[in-house]
Design a protein around this motif. Structure first.
Motif, mmCIF file in Angstrom:
data_model
loop_
_atom_site.group_PDB
_atom_site.id
_atom_site.type_symbol
_atom_site.label_atom_id
_atom_site.label_comp_id
_atom_site.label_asym_id
_atom_site.label_seq_id
_atom_site.Cartn_x
_atom_site.Cartn_y
_atom_site.Cartn_z
ATOM 1 N N LEU A 109 0.823 -1.204 0.000
ATOM 2 C CA LEU A 109 0.000 0.000 0.000
ATOM 3 C C LEU A 109 0.860 1.259 0.000
ATOM 4 C CD1 LEU A 109 -2.851 -1.024 2.478
ATOM 5 C CD2 LEU A 109 -2.933 -0.908 -0.011
ATOM 6 N N THR A 110 1.947 1.230 0.731
ATOM 7 C CA THR A 110 2.851 2.384 0.764
ATOM 8 C C THR A 110 3.477 2.605 -0.613
ATOM 9 O OG1 THR A 110 3.341 1.915 3.082
ATOM 10 C CG2 THR A 110 4.838 3.391 1.931
ATOM 11 N N ALA A 111 3.907 1.532 -1.258
ATOM 12 C CA ALA A 111 4.499 1.632 -2.596
ATOM 13 C C ALA A 111 3.459 2.120 -3.606
ATOM 14 C CB ALA A 111 5.066 0.287 -3.028
ATOM 15 N N ALA A 112 2.247 1.590 -3.514
ATOM 16 C CA ALA A 112 1.184 2.014 -4.428
ATOM 17 C C ALA A 112 0.825 3.474 -4.189
ATOM 18 C CB ALA A 112 -0.041 1.124 -4.254
ATOM 19 N N GLY A 113 0.778 3.895 -2.954
ATOM 20 C CA GLY A 113 0.498 5.293 -2.631
ATOM 21 C C GLY A 113 1.574 6.220 -3.167
ATOM 22 N N THR A 114 2.830 5.813 -3.026
ATOM 23 C CA THR A 114 3.948 6.608 -3.538
ATOM 24 C C THR A 114 3.870 6.727 -5.054
ATOM 25 O OG1 THR A 114 5.334 5.871 -1.697
ATOM 26 C CG2 THR A 114 6.465 6.799 -3.620
ATOM 27 N N MET A 115 3.558 5.618 -5.724
ATOM 28 C CA MET A 115 3.415 5.627 -7.188
ATOM 29 C C MET A 115 2.273 6.547 -7.609
ATOM 30 S SD MET A 115 5.727 3.764 -8.648
ATOM 31 C CE MET A 115 5.098 3.169 -10.177
ATOM 32 N N ALA A 116 1.170 6.520 -6.864
ATOM 33 C CA ALA A 116 0.034 7.379 -7.187
ATOM 34 C C ALA A 116 0.396 8.853 -7.029
ATOM 35 C CB ALA A 116 -1.156 7.015 -6.305
ATOM 36 N N VAL A 117 1.132 9.189 -5.976
ATOM 37 C CA VAL A 117 1.545 10.579 -5.751
ATOM 38 C C VAL A 117 2.487 11.027 -6.871
ATOM 39 C CG1 VAL A 117 2.876 12.089 -4.223
ATOM 40 C CG2 VAL A 117 1.163 10.542 -3.263
ATOM 41 N N VAL A 118 3.456 10.178 -7.252
ATOM 42 C CA VAL A 118 4.385 10.517 -8.320
ATOM 43 C C VAL A 118 3.625 10.713 -9.639
ATOM 44 C CG1 VAL A 118 6.282 9.627 -9.754
ATOM 45 C CG2 VAL A 118 6.399 9.448 -7.262
ATOM 46 N N ALA A 119 2.695 9.831 -9.935
ATOM 47 C CA ALA A 119 1.895 9.948 -11.159
ATOM 48 C C ALA A 119 1.071 11.232 -11.142
ATOM 49 C CB ALA A 119 0.986 8.730 -11.329
ATOM 50 N N ALA A 120 0.498 11.580 -9.992
ATOM 51 C CA ALA A 120 -0.288 12.806 -9.881
ATOM 52 C C ALA A 120 0.587 14.042 -10.084
ATOM 53 C CB ALA A 120 -0.988 12.860 -8.526
#
Length: 114
Positions: free
Chosen positions: A4-15
């Protein structure tokens, strides 16, 4: 939990990347080639090298052929609208027996010395 932390980080970077792209487009006003003119328009463009192309420009009733490079624009010829023939899916060039030099001389209308 780490997933979840990795997915959240990826989502923030994509945003952040999306917002940077969106802001750049808004600030730049879109592509430079989308600009509209009241008096002329590019009616066709063909790439002949990485940073070189030949374009047809219409201004009123006149059509001009120009060579465009990264550092200059050169007028090649003035063309009559009746001389324009749409090219449709040809596999063979109608000019295959004509040299490039002859084509340029024909379009230019006269032979240049040098």
């Amino acid at each position: 939990m780490e997933i979840l932390t990795a997915a959240g980080t990826m989502a923030v970077v994509a945003a952040v990347l999306f917002l940077a792209w969106w802001c750049t487009r808004k600030l730049a006003g879109g592509s430079a080639y989308r600009g509209q003119s009241r008096y002329m328009k590019v009616i066709d463009r063909v790439a002949v090298a990485q940073d070189r192309s030949i374009i047809l420009i219409q201004t009123g009733q006149k059509i001009y052929m120009a060579g465009v490079a990264s550092s200059e624009i050169t007028l090649l010829a003035e063309i009559e609208e009746d001389d324009l023939v749409p090219i449709t899916g040809q596999t063979e060039s109608p000019f295959q027996d004509v040299s490039f030099k002859e084509l340029i001389q024909k379009v230019g209308g006269k032979k240049k010395n040098g």
